[in-house]
Design a protein around this motif. Sequence first.
Motif: not given
Lengths: 151, 79
Positions: A21-23, A31-33, A86, A88, A94, A96, B1, B3-5, B7-9
């Motif tokens: 799972l990433a953005t 960013p998008v998932g 990106d 986790r 995060l 990258r 960053m 926002m990225e976290l 999104l991943i959650k």
Amino acid sequence: MQIPLDFYKSAKGSELRLRALATITFGDRPPVGVAFIVDTGSPVTFVDEFISSKVRIYTKSLEFDHDALMGGTKVAIHRAGRVSLDFRDSKGSLRRIDVKDLMVAKTGWTRKGAIYSSVSILGLDFLMENKLALHINPSKGVAYIETEGQD
Amino acid sequence: MEMELQLIKNLEKSNKLINHKYADLQRRYGDQFIALDNGKVIAHDQKVEALRKSLEDKGLALATVIIEYIPKKGVMVLY
């Protein structure tokens, strides 16, 4: 540094899934998932056009690279250029990882009775390009990507 | 960053639904595409193009939406 992957095994073991799972960030777009299937049998990493279309990037405006056959479906692979992914990491932070030239796939045709599943693939090229190691121990439910170097 | 976290959650919740409620999803949406957001099915259709159009028509924020094909029971998806 380790990036845990989502390894899922159902109680009966009949369902097995390995995902990352990433953005994804295309240039200066937000960013998008994306949920990648991790597939070391694939020489190429790509996202389905649905992912890039979230930030209004469509294959019609991208350079065609090659066709690919996936089961009963032909997909046209296009070059989207440099993007950032990106993830986790195991500490919850995060991480990258840049991709020089991400590919975007669009369905060409589907053989009668076949279904294109609108999938995004994290392939062998991603591991090679970024010098990443993939560790999987299915019986223990452990799967992660590991980078070289300290962290 | 941050926002990225977030999104991943959000993706993790949707992935959890797929992993732990797959049989339920097959019963309800077998041989269909579903769109998931934040652990919930927000749309479904037999054709992926129609599903995408319905998402666009609804004007939803798509950043965290993922699309998944759910096969009928007894069918496995290979890539």
